[in-house]
Design an enzyme around this catalytic site. Sequence first.
Site, PDB file in Angstrom:
ATOM      1  N   CYS A 132      50.084  40.050  43.972  1.00  0.00           N
ATOM      2  CA  CYS A 132      49.236  40.099  42.946  1.00  0.00           C
ATOM      3  C   CYS A 132      48.563  41.833  42.810  1.00  0.00           C
ATOM      4  O   CYS A 132      48.105  41.988  41.849  1.00  0.00           O
ATOM      5  CB  CYS A 132      48.009  39.203  42.917  1.00  0.00           C
ATOM      6  SG  CYS A 132      47.317  39.125  44.475  1.00  0.00           S
ATOM      7  N   CYS A 160      51.860  38.634  51.890  1.00  0.00           N
ATOM      8  CA  CYS A 160      51.924  38.479  50.711  1.00  0.00           C
ATOM      9  C   CYS A 160      50.958  39.476  50.013  1.00  0.00           C
ATOM     10  O   CYS A 160      49.742  39.010  49.972  1.00  0.00           O
ATOM     11  CB  CYS A 160      52.168  37.158  49.948  1.00  0.00           C
ATOM     12  SG  CYS A 160      52.258  37.077  48.263  1.00  0.00           S
ATOM     13  N   ASP A 194      34.430  40.755  46.019  1.00  0.00           N
ATOM     14  CA  ASP A 194      35.819  40.748  46.477  1.00  0.00           C
ATOM     15  C   ASP A 194      36.757  40.849  45.363  1.00  0.00           C
ATOM     16  O   ASP A 194      38.057  41.250  45.780  1.00  0.00           O
ATOM     17  CB  ASP A 194      36.156  39.384  47.077  1.00  0.00           C
ATOM     18  CG  ASP A 194      35.725  38.051  45.981  1.00  0.00           C
ATOM     19  OD1 ASP A 194      36.644  37.859  45.228  1.00  0.00           O
ATOM     20  OD2 ASP A 194      34.679  37.449  46.111  1.00  0.00           O
ATOM     21  N   CYS A 231      49.767  35.556  40.175  1.00  0.00           N
ATOM     22  CA  CYS A 231      50.392  35.055  41.532  1.00  0.00           C
ATOM     23  C   CYS A 231      51.121  33.725  41.174  1.00  0.00           C
ATOM     24  O   CYS A 231      50.543  32.955  40.163  1.00  0.00           O
ATOM     25  CB  CYS A 231      49.064  34.492  42.293  1.00  0.00           C
ATOM     26  SG  CYS A 231      49.332  33.553  43.625  1.00  0.00           S
ATOM     27  N   GLY A 241      38.997  23.851  46.598  1.00  0.00           N
ATOM     28  CA  GLY A 241      39.171  23.033  45.427  1.00  0.00           C
ATOM     29  C   GLY A 241      38.268  22.092  44.936  1.00  0.00           C
ATOM     30  O   GLY A 241      37.672  21.287  45.929  1.00  0.00           O
ATOM     31  N   ASN A 289      49.418  22.205  49.551  1.00  0.00           N
ATOM     32  CA  ASN A 289      48.730  23.386  49.081  1.00  0.00           C
ATOM     33  C   ASN A 289      49.612  24.443  48.822  1.00  0.00           C
ATOM     34  O   ASN A 289      50.710  24.625  49.747  1.00  0.00           O
ATOM     35  CB  ASN A 289      47.850  23.903  50.084  1.00  0.00           C
ATOM     36  CG  ASN A 289      46.968  25.067  50.037  1.00  0.00           C
ATOM     37  OD1 ASN A 289      46.567  25.679  50.985  1.00  0.00           O
ATOM     38  ND2 ASN A 289      46.911  25.437  48.749  1.00  0.00           N
ATOM     39  N   GLY A 290      49.610  25.096  47.620  1.00  0.00           N
ATOM     40  CA  GLY A 290      50.624  25.696  47.296  1.00  0.00           C
ATOM     41  C   GLY A 290      51.293  25.809  45.903  1.00  0.00           C
ATOM     42  O   GLY A 290      50.719  24.882  45.273  1.00  0.00           O
ATOM     43  N   TYR A 350      39.289  36.368  50.083  1.00  0.00           N
ATOM     44  CA  TYR A 350      38.292  35.626  49.586  1.00  0.00           C
ATOM     45  C   TYR A 350      38.481  34.126  49.578  1.00  0.00           C
ATOM     46  O   TYR A 350      37.559  33.194  49.865  1.00  0.00           O
ATOM     47  CB  TYR A 350      38.516  35.730  48.009  1.00  0.00           C
ATOM     48  CG  TYR A 350      37.857  34.592  47.022  1.00  0.00           C
ATOM     49  CD1 TYR A 350      36.658  34.486  47.191  1.00  0.00           C
ATOM     50  CD2 TYR A 350      38.816  33.986  46.022  1.00  0.00           C
ATOM     51  CE1 TYR A 350      36.110  33.368  46.398  1.00  0.00           C
ATOM     52  CE2 TYR A 350      38.252  33.081  45.356  1.00  0.00           C
ATOM     53  CZ  TYR A 350      36.943  32.746  45.534  1.00  0.00           C
ATOM     54  OH  TYR A 350      36.408  31.761  44.557  1.00  0.00           O
ATOM     55  N   CYS A 353      44.381  24.435  46.730  1.00  0.00           N
ATOM     56  CA  CYS A 353      43.906  22.978  47.252  1.00  0.00           C
ATOM     57  C   CYS A 353      43.786  23.266  48.921  1.00  0.00           C
ATOM     58  O   CYS A 353      43.829  24.555  49.383  1.00  0.00           O
ATOM     59  CB  CYS A 353      45.013  22.244  47.127  1.00  0.00           C
ATOM     60  SG  CYS A 353      45.815  21.809  45.747  1.00  0.00           S
ATOM     61  N   CYS A 363      49.480  34.651  52.440  1.00  0.00           N
ATOM     62  CA  CYS A 363      48.515  35.300  51.382  1.00  0.00           C
ATOM     63  C   CYS A 363      47.338  36.063  52.063  1.00  0.00           C
ATOM     64  O   CYS A 363      46.558  35.611  52.499  1.00  0.00           O
ATOM     65  CB  CYS A 363      48.011  34.214  50.367  1.00  0.00           C
ATOM     66  SG  CYS A 363      46.617  34.617  49.278  1.00  0.00           S
ATOM     67  N   SER A 403      31.668  35.518  49.211  1.00  0.00           N
ATOM     68  CA  SER A 403      32.688  36.293  50.012  1.00  0.00           C
ATOM     69  C   SER A 403      32.518  37.751  49.927  1.00  0.00           C
ATOM     70  O   SER A 403      33.115  38.490  50.593  1.00  0.00           O
ATOM     71  CB  SER A 403      34.001  35.904  49.256  1.00  0.00           C
ATOM     72  OG  SER A 403      34.210  35.874  47.872  1.00  0.00           O
TER      73      SER A 403
HETATM   74 FE1  SF4 Z   1      47.966  35.663  47.800  1.00  0.00          FE
HETATM   75 FE2  SF4 Z   1      48.141  37.462  45.532  1.00  0.00          FE
HETATM   76 FE3  SF4 Z   1      50.458  36.412  47.047  1.00  0.00          FE
HETATM   77 FE4  SF4 Z   1      49.327  34.975  45.313  1.00  0.00          FE
HETATM   78  S1  SF4 Z   1      50.375  36.831  44.640  1.00  0.00           S
HETATM   79  S2  SF4 Z   1      49.884  34.462  47.363  1.00  0.00           S
HETATM   80  S3  SF4 Z   1      46.937  35.439  45.528  1.00  0.00           S
HETATM   81  S4  SF4 Z   1      48.685  37.612  47.865  1.00  0.00           S
END
Ligand code: SF4
Length: 492
Positions: free
Chosen positions: A450, A447, A359, A395, A36, A111-112, A255, A8, A249, A296
């Site tokens: 993924c 983070c 990407d 994710c 989004g 968002n999240g 991306y 979002c 993230c 991207s």
């Molecule tokens: Fe971003 Fe990947 Fe972490 Fe999800 S898991 S928040 S896509 S880095």
Amino acid sequence: MHEVHEGCGIFGVYSTKLENVALLTYYGLYALQHRGQESCGIAVSSGDEFHLHKDVGLVQEVLTEKAIDSLGFGYMAVGHVRYGTTGNSSRANAQPLVIKHLKGSMATVHNGNIVNAYQLRQSFEMEGAIFHTTSDTEVISYVITNERIRKPEIEDAVLSAMDTLEGAYSLILMTEDKLLALRDKHGFRPLCYGVTSDGTYIIASESCALNAVDAQFVRDIRPGEIVVFDKNGVHSIETNCNKAEEALCIFEYIYFARPDSVIDGCSVHQARLRAGAFLAKDHPVDADIVVGVPDSGIDGAIGFANACNIPYGVGFIKNKYIGRTFISPVQKMREELLKIKLNPVSSTVSGKRVVLVDDSIVRGTTSARIVKLLRDAGAKEVHLRITAPPFVYPCYYGTDIDSQKNLIACKHTVNEIARIIGVDSLGYLKAEHLPYLADDTGCRKYCTACFTGEYKTNIWGGMHKDYFEAKTPIKTTEEIARQFQHTVKPDG
Ligand code: SF4
């Protein structure tokens, strides 16, 4: 051209005078549309009541002139564009979510993704609560309202709620007289604010939306911070700052975000250039031209080309006018559909050895089609470079990188992926470069779950039971790291 979607984009306005806050929000949401495309909406506060308009569709489809006029002038507004990652995409799940409670009203945009939504919802339902949507935003509203009933101020309620909510949430909350903007303790999703020349405060997921309404960027909201906008001005509550490791993230830089945005002090465009340069160093190739997959992959391609002195060229033209209402093709027409969305420039690639920069690869189907377009346009060789490491873990924080059964890197070696996609060689960004993409000191924490499997929160396995139905055995981080270190050419 992507198989991954962000959750979002959120936007908020606080003004001390009655003005067309809905129109400002409309412009802001336009700038955030890339985050989004399923639904969108705006809620306006005129001081004593809220006016709401939301529906499924793009900003230009839902927020018509008539809809903006119907919202009227106000002191505050919140807006939202949604790509649903929790719950379905129905109108009921569109935001803002407006609720009335014992002490007033609250409009929420989010968002999240909170990772304990399923458990919280279950426990509320056991106590008799009834939910109207399937989205985790309603759970967040419920948690905050539950606290609000007992607490003197909304700020106190939000502070307490932050101890209950786990996962990713950048939120803007509008009450009758205050606007609150906050990021979860890890800061998974971005949020910043700015001010216009006449003193109206603007809050947005990305700085590009501040630019859209001519607001001067003030600063990013810190992980764990609550910023309150009210008649006394702006004040910050930092009680929950520095309580958890930062974890923006990293895929925002790769991306999700627009390249003209600056997130937590780092330019998205620069991060993508760096990713391309890392790829050129780690996976060099003799080639005639470097092209990027719009949008991207473009910056990464320029970064790659600059780093290895191979010319950059425009390899594709993307049709910008395809909206959500485009008639979906039957299966056998999918390639034709891609051609309508993305057309190769044959004068750039014909007879050339092409480096193609994108990407990510999720399922591999889109990448294979893009490579075929290049070959059909006469490319002699296609060498694919990916500005992210392979997706090997789901994710849980507000994107749709889903169960491992859909991730091609969980099922195939790099050799196999290269062969499936039909490229002459394939190279991924090494995970060790991730900390150096946005900020070249490598000091910041992100983070990267993924790609690495290193989740910063409890992931509350029960919530996303679908994720755990994958038949593919989960690889260890070491196995994955070994597998994706090198540029590979397909066997045979
Ligand atoms: Fe971003 Fe990947 Fe972490 Fe999800 S898991 S928040 S896509 S880095």
